[in-house]
Design an enzyme around this catalytic site. Structure first.
Site, PDB file in Angstrom:
ATOM      1  N   ARG A  60     133.119   4.170   5.324  1.00  0.00           N
ATOM      2  CA  ARG A  60     134.215   5.022   5.792  1.00  0.00           C
ATOM      3  C   ARG A  60     133.845   5.659   7.121  1.00  0.00           C
ATOM      4  O   ARG A  60     132.969   6.524   7.175  1.00  0.00           O
ATOM      5  CB  ARG A  60     134.518   6.121   4.769  1.00  0.00           C
ATOM      6  N   ASP A  62     134.357   8.015  10.477  1.00  0.00           N
ATOM      7  CA  ASP A  62     134.979   9.301  10.773  1.00  0.00           C
ATOM      8  C   ASP A  62     136.023   9.160  11.877  1.00  0.00           C
ATOM      9  O   ASP A  62     136.119   8.122  12.545  1.00  0.00           O
ATOM     10  CB  ASP A  62     133.911  10.309  11.227  1.00  0.00           C
ATOM     11  N   ARG A 211     125.169   9.968  13.967  1.00  0.00           N
ATOM     12  CA  ARG A 211     125.434  10.841  15.108  1.00  0.00           C
ATOM     13  C   ARG A 211     124.424  11.977  15.204  1.00  0.00           C
ATOM     14  O   ARG A 211     124.114  12.463  16.297  1.00  0.00           O
ATOM     15  CB  ARG A 211     126.869  11.364  15.023  1.00  0.00           C
TER      16      ARG A 211
END
Length: 283
Positions: A60, A62, A211
Site C-alpha cells: 500500500r 502512501d 522515507r
C-alpha cells in the site's frame, strides 16, 4: 490460515503502474481519489457488474508515492473472467485515467496472494543535489536536497542497516503490528545526469520506513551527521527527532518479487506469522 479461492471464482493477477501525484495513496477512502478506488470502479464498469470486486495489493503506497511495478490480485466470478478476461487489459486502458496503467492481466497460479506471497519489494528514491534545483521535467519524481551529497558516506552508513532488525526507529508504529523487517539491499548511486538514486529492497516495509531511512542517510550524505549515526539510531530502537520523513514524490515502487509457483502457498502462509527477533518473546 488458508487463502483458498472460493468455489466459482478465479484469482486474477494485475501488474500495474501509476503516477501518485494526484492520489491520496493506494487504499480507497471516502471522497478522496485513490488508486484502489479508481481501479475497482473501472473493473466494475468494464465487466458490467453490480458488485465491486475488491483488490489486494502487494504494497500500500502512501499519498504522492509512485509505482512502476505494483502487483494486485482480484477474485472474479468464473463467468465474468470467461467473458471478459481476454479483453480486460484493453478495456481497462480505455476506462482508466491516464495516471494508472494495467500492463498485464492473467489468471494467478495456485496459492498466489499479491501481498502475502511476495518475498521482497524494491523501491527507488531519487534525489538531486544540483545547486540549481531539479530539472522541471523530473520535478514530480525527484527530491531537491540543497546540500552536496557524499554518496560513499551514504553507502557506508547504509551497510549498518542491512539484515533483520527491529526498525522501530525508522517506522511509524501501528497498533498490533511488528516493526521487524529484513532489509536486503540499501545502496546509493549517482547517475550520469547527477541524480542520486537509492535502491531499497526488503521482504516488507513498515509505515514510512523507506522515507525515514532516506531522510536519515541524506543527513549523513550532507555532513550533518557522522557515518555511524544511522546505525546508532537503529540500535536505540526509538524515533530520533533528527530523522525526517522525506517527501513522497521522490519514491517509486519499482518491483515486487515472488517465489516459484510451487512455493507461493507456503510463502503466503509464512508471511502471516508475526515475527520476533532471536532471544525475544513473542507478544
Amino acid at each position: 490460515m488458508s487463502d483458498e479461492v472460493e468455489p466459482g471464482y478465479v484469482r486474477v493477477r494485475l501488474d500495474l503502474s501509476y503516477d501518485g501525484k494526484d492520489f491520496s495513496g493506494w487504499a480507497k477512502q471516502r471522497e478522496r481519489r485513490t488508486v484502489q478506488g479508481e481501479l475497482e470502479t473501472a473493473l466494475r464498469t468494464v465487466t458490467r457488474s453490480q458488485e465491486t470486486y475488491e483488490l489486494t495489493v502487494a504494497g500500500r503506497t502512501d499519498a504522492g508515492v509512485h509505482a512502476r511495478g505494483q502487483v494486485a490480485h482480484v477474485d472474479l466470478p468464473q463467468e465474468v473472467w470467461a467473458e471478459h478476461g481476454e479483453h480486460l487489459r484493453r478495456r481497462l486502458a480505455g476506462r482508466l485515467p491516464k495516471d494508472i496503467r494495467v500492463w498485464r492481466v492473467a489468471e494467478a497460479p495456485y496459492g498466489f496472494n499479491a501481498r502475502f506471497s511476495a518475498i521482497w519489494r524494491r523501491y527507488a528514491y531519487r534525489v538531486s543535489d544540483h545547486p540549481g534545483g531539479v530539472d522541471p521535467l523530473l520535478r514530480g519524481h525527484v527530491l531537491w536536497h540543497d546540500w552536496a551529497l557524499d554518496v560513499a558516506a551514504m553507502n557506508a552508513a547504509s551497510r549498518a542497516l542491512l539484515g533483520e532488525h527491529d526498525f522501530a526507529a525508522y517506522c511509524k508504529r501501528r497498533e498490533g503490528a511488528t516493526t521487524i523487517r529484513t532489509l536486503q539491499e540499501l545502496s546509493w548511486v549517482r547517475g550520469a545526469d547527477g541524480i542520486v538514486t537509492a535502491t531499497v529492497r526488503a521482504d516488507a516495509f513498515c509505515h514510512n520506513m523507506v522515507r525515514s531511512l532516506v531522510g536519515a542517510l541524506l543527513f549523513v550524505g550532507d555532513g550533518h551527521r557522522p557515518v555511524e549515526w544511522a546505525g546508532k539510531v537503529l540500535a536505540a530502537g526509538v524515533r530520533d527527532s533528527a530523522v525526517h520523513v522525506v517527501r513522497p514524490h521522490g519514491l517509486t515502487l519499482e518491483e515486487v518479487g515472488y517465489p516459484a509457483d510451487e512455493l507461493l502457498m507456503a510463502r503466503n502462509q509464512e508471511a502471516r506469522n508475526k515475527r520476533t527477533l532471536p532471544g525475544r518473546g513473542c507478544c
